[in-house]
Design a protein around this motif. Structure first.
Motif, short mmCIF file in Angstrom:
data_model
loop_
_atom_site.label_atom_id
_atom_site.label_comp_id
_atom_site.label_asym_id
_atom_site.label_seq_id
_atom_site.Cartn_x
_atom_site.Cartn_y
_atom_site.Cartn_z
N GLY A 68 49.29 3.01 37.95
CA GLY A 68 49.47 2.16 36.79
C GLY A 68 48.20 1.44 36.40
N TYR A 69 47.35 1.15 37.41
CA TYR A 69 46.03 0.56 37.16
C TYR A 69 45.02 1.70 37.20
N ARG A 70 44.44 2.02 36.06
CA ARG A 70 43.66 3.24 35.91
C ARG A 70 42.20 2.91 35.59
N VAL A 71 41.29 3.36 36.44
CA VAL A 71 39.86 3.14 36.24
C VAL A 71 39.27 4.40 35.61
N VAL A 72 38.66 4.25 34.44
CA VAL A 72 38.09 5.37 33.68
C VAL A 72 36.57 5.30 33.76
N GLU A 73 35.95 6.43 34.03
CA GLU A 73 34.50 6.47 34.24
C GLU A 73 33.70 6.17 32.98
N GLY A 74 34.17 6.60 31.82
CA GLY A 74 33.42 6.39 30.59
C GLY A 74 34.17 6.92 29.39
N GLY A 75 33.45 7.03 28.26
CA GLY A 75 34.08 7.51 27.03
C GLY A 75 34.28 6.38 26.04
#
Length: 326
Positions: free
Chosen positions: A46-53
């Motif tokens: 549910g807690y989502r870490v996104v690298e970039g974008g």
């Protein structure tokens, strides 16, 4: 400045290790997200870490693959491109604030332990302020304050709209949450409330996926608590003169019931936190800058920030009940 720099460096080193605790230490909504992530660490988070974008993207299925059907022996298999996959796109919002220590405060708190206590208190206030804003965002409609992330009132809106750049009107079957505007006037009479809640849970269920969180007002939560008591068993603390009745932690079909003072009156949300997620950018995951002295100012300042938003990959697993008046 040397004393302040040393104190800040020491404090930041210790504090940064747990800075993401801003997510889920004081707010029940976010605490449930942390609980679910810890419960199933290898599953969908549910807690989502996104690298970039430039956007947060969720991939979703909007139709079946029509090439799958029965074929005769040696019949050519259909290779037509299927348009069953769409991307829901969400903007990245900034929540930020500053931590300020004046030269006068530095002089007044010169001993190392005093300046450390002052800074620690300021950081704690910053943390609680950040989570207060995050709590507001969790129930945001995305329009009252357009700079905040859009929360439950946007993603599980009471009327059809566009969420994640996908129009519900154009995708009414695959991109609409469950809505029940019938209302409940006597929750604990003739099981009226339980029937409405159970119907909502059934309509938000797809296979093994179903809501794991119920977010509502204090008044509606009390009605659910009473329902649980009536349907359950009176626990008597044997050997004492005290009877125990009621529950501090209530679940309905394994979905936790919590109260949030940002929920509109007479309303209840059914939330699947594996598909309605909180996304953050890796390089903007509750960061704090170094203390700096601005030109012309007798103070030092640091900024705390997070680049984030709520995202959803399946609105069919979400629901909202309105008109719960008693």
């Amino acid at each position: 400045m040397a004393d302040l720099t040393l104190a800040v460096a020491t404090l930041l080193e210790d504090w940064a290790k747990g800075v993401t605790n801003v997510f889920g230490t004081r707010n029940e909504f976010f605490r449930h997200y942390r609980y679910m992530d810890k419960k199933n660490p290898s599953g969908r988070r549910g807690y989502r870490v996104v690298e970039g974008g430039r956007l947060f993207v969720e991939t979703l299925a909007t139709a079946v693959n029509s090439t799958f059907r029965g074929y005769d022996d040696r019949e050519t298999i259909d290779t037509t491109e299927s348009e069953e996959v769409k991307e829901a796109q969400y903007s990245q919002r900034i929540i930020a604030g500053s931590i300020n220590v004046s030269k006068l405060q530095e002089a007044q708190n010169m001993p190392a332990y005093q300046i450390h206590d002052l800074l620690e208190t300021k950081f704690e206030i910053a943390e609680s302020s950040m989570e207060e804003i995050l709590g507001d965002s969790a129930l945001s409609d995305g329009t009252t304050d357009t700079k905040l992330p859009g929360g439950l009132q946007l993603i599980i809106g009471t009327t059809a709209g566009t969420v994640g750049t996908i129009s519900e009107a154009a995708n009414p079957v695959t991109w609409a949450p469950y809505r029940d505007a019938t209302g409940v006037t006597a929750w604990n009479t003739a099981n009226e409330g339980m029937i409405a809640l159970d119907l909502g849970m059934n309509n938000c269920k797809r296979g093994q996926e179903k809501p794991d969180l119920i977010v509502t007002t204090n008044a509606v939560s009390s009605l659910i608590n009473v329902m649980t008591i009536v349907a359950g068993t009176l626990n008597v603390n044997m050997g004492s003169e005290r009877g125990e009745l009621g529950f501090d932690d209530v679940f309905y079909r394994k979905a936790r019931v919590i109260v949030d003072d940002n929920v509109p009156v007479n309303r209840l949300y059914l939330v699947n936190t594996r598909h309605l997620r909180f996304a953050v950018l890796r390089k903007g995951e509750f960061k704090t800058t170094k203390m700096k002295e601005p030109i012309g100012g007798l103070y030092s300042v640091a900024q705390m920030y997070v680049f984030c938003n709520f995202t959803c990959s399946d609105r069919r697993l979400q629901g909202v009940l309105t008109g719960i008046t008693g």
